[in-house]
Motif scaffolding. Structure first.
Motif, mmCIF file in Angstrom:
data_model
loop_
_atom_site.group_PDB
_atom_site.id
_atom_site.type_symbol
_atom_site.label_atom_id
_atom_site.label_comp_id
_atom_site.label_asym_id
_atom_site.label_seq_id
_atom_site.Cartn_x
_atom_site.Cartn_y
_atom_site.Cartn_z
ATOM 1 N N ARG A 2 0.824 -1.199 0.000
ATOM 2 C CA ARG A 2 0.000 0.000 0.000
ATOM 3 C C ARG A 2 0.863 1.257 0.000
ATOM 4 N NH1 ARG A 2 -5.169 0.161 3.658
ATOM 5 N NH2 ARG A 2 -6.315 -0.029 1.738
ATOM 6 N N TRP A 3 1.992 1.231 0.741
ATOM 7 C CA TRP A 3 2.877 2.394 0.780
ATOM 8 C C TRP A 3 3.491 2.657 -0.584
ATOM 9 C CZ3 TRP A 3 7.908 1.781 -0.607
ATOM 10 C CH2 TRP A 3 8.404 0.487 -0.637
ATOM 11 N N LEU A 4 3.798 1.574 -1.359
ATOM 12 C CA LEU A 4 4.363 1.739 -2.689
ATOM 13 C C LEU A 4 3.341 2.396 -3.622
ATOM 14 C CD1 LEU A 4 6.711 1.300 -4.620
ATOM 15 C CD2 LEU A 4 5.801 -0.985 -5.075
ATOM 16 N N ARG A 5 2.094 1.970 -3.525
ATOM 17 C CA ARG A 5 1.055 2.575 -4.348
ATOM 18 C C ARG A 5 0.882 4.049 -4.011
ATOM 19 N NH1 ARG A 5 -3.701 -1.894 -5.160
ATOM 20 N NH2 ARG A 5 -2.428 -3.296 -6.396
ATOM 21 N N ARG A 6 0.971 4.379 -2.738
ATOM 22 C CA ARG A 6 0.873 5.786 -2.342
ATOM 23 C C ARG A 6 2.060 6.592 -2.873
ATOM 24 N NH1 ARG A 6 -3.077 7.220 1.184
ATOM 25 N NH2 ARG A 6 -4.011 5.570 2.407
ATOM 26 N N LEU A 7 3.241 5.976 -2.876
ATOM 27 C CA LEU A 7 4.442 6.659 -3.334
ATOM 28 C C LEU A 7 4.401 6.927 -4.838
ATOM 29 C CD1 LEU A 7 7.301 7.693 -2.621
ATOM 30 C CD2 LEU A 7 8.115 5.381 -3.130
ATOM 31 N N ILE A 8 4.099 5.901 -5.645
ATOM 32 C CA ILE A 8 4.119 6.075 -7.100
ATOM 33 C C ILE A 8 2.751 6.460 -7.661
ATOM 34 C CG2 ILE A 8 6.075 4.536 -7.434
ATOM 35 C CD1 ILE A 8 4.101 2.375 -8.332
ATOM 36 N N GLY A 9 1.734 6.405 -6.832
ATOM 37 C CA GLY A 9 0.402 6.791 -7.285
ATOM 38 C C GLY A 9 -0.391 5.583 -7.751
ATOM 39 N N ASP A 10 -1.600 5.515 -7.350
ATOM 40 C CA ASP A 10 -2.497 4.446 -7.757
ATOM 41 C C ASP A 10 -3.814 5.085 -8.157
ATOM 42 O OD1 ASP A 10 -3.955 2.186 -8.202
ATOM 43 O OD2 ASP A 10 -3.940 1.485 -6.142
ATOM 44 N N PRO A 11 -4.180 4.986 -9.427
ATOM 45 C CA PRO A 11 -5.413 5.625 -9.856
ATOM 46 C C PRO A 11 -6.687 4.936 -9.365
ATOM 47 C CG PRO A 11 -4.259 4.651 -11.725
ATOM 48 C CD PRO A 11 -3.426 4.410 -10.515
ATOM 49 N N LEU A 12 -6.567 3.827 -8.653
ATOM 50 C CA LEU A 12 -7.750 3.154 -8.132
ATOM 51 C C LEU A 12 -8.082 3.732 -6.759
ATOM 52 C CD1 LEU A 12 -9.805 0.947 -8.767
ATOM 53 C CD2 LEU A 12 -8.356 -0.647 -7.511
ATOM 54 N N PRO A 13 -9.211 4.426 -6.640
ATOM 55 C CA PRO A 13 -9.584 5.010 -5.345
ATOM 56 C C PRO A 13 -9.767 3.927 -4.283
ATOM 57 C CG PRO A 13 -10.951 5.872 -7.125
ATOM 58 C CD PRO A 13 -10.173 4.725 -7.689
ATOM 59 N N GLU A 14 -9.406 4.263 -3.054
ATOM 60 C CA GLU A 14 -9.495 3.287 -1.958
ATOM 61 C C GLU A 14 -10.913 2.788 -1.742
ATOM 62 O OE1 GLU A 14 -7.552 4.038 1.731
ATOM 63 O OE2 GLU A 14 -5.810 4.919 0.747
#
Length: 173
Positions: A2-14
């Motif tokens: 989850r921290w990696l997705r936050r760092l590089i960005g994840d276009p899927l809303p939580e």
């Protein structure tokens, strides 16, 4: 992760209610005024559907237009087959107001146009028919789709689509 997705960005809303396929990835997303999200993936466009979300495959989006902060999407239903061809009927366009569209309108246009391999409009006595060869998301090959105007005889469309699909089919190996 989850921290990696936050760092590089994840276009899927939580709080996205849909369930992506195991190998499906969100490419972009935008909140819809009134609730829900539009989510773009390799396989299709996820749209709000009641309290959940559903995916429309790129090959079933007949038209998508962007203007004045609204994305209008025309989805097609498969109403039958004609040999290896598929006969479609368009639904009424659905409009999604996007207060923060980001790159979603551009991604949708890119994916819809990218699914089309060839298209031809035929005029018949009772109206017209679009014949479109499209790539199916997540699969090899293309499918011939026939999308007649309202009022065109479906038997005539099916006969033409069947013959065209047979002529377009690759020769047996």
């Amino acid at each position: 992760m989850r921290w990696l997705r936050r760092l590089i960005g994840d276009p899927l809303p939580e709080d996205f209610p849909g369930r992506l396929a195991e190998s499906e990835n969100a490419i972009g997303s935008a909140p819809v005024r009134g609730g829900g999200y539009l989510v773009v993936t390799e396989l299709g466009l996820w749209v709000p559907d009641g309290a959940g979300a559903r995916r429309i495959g790129w090959h079933l989006i007949s038209k998508a237009t962007w203007g004045d902060g609204t994305l209008a999407v025309t989805e097609a239903d498969e109403t039958g087959t004609a040999g290896p061809a598929v006969v479609l009927r368009d639904r009424a366009a659905v409009r999604f107001e996007l207060p923060r569209p980001g790159k979603v309108p551009w991604l949708v246009r890119q994916r819809v146009d990218g699914s089309i391999r060839a298209r031809h409009r035929a005029e018949l006595a009772s109206g017209g028919v679009w014949f479109v060869q499209r790539k199916l998301p997540g699969r090899d090959g293309v499918v011939l789709q026939a999308r007649p105007d309202p009022g065109v005889d479906p038997e005539v469309v099916a006969a033409i689509a069947r013959e065209a699909a047979e002529k377009l089919a690759p020769p047996p190996a």
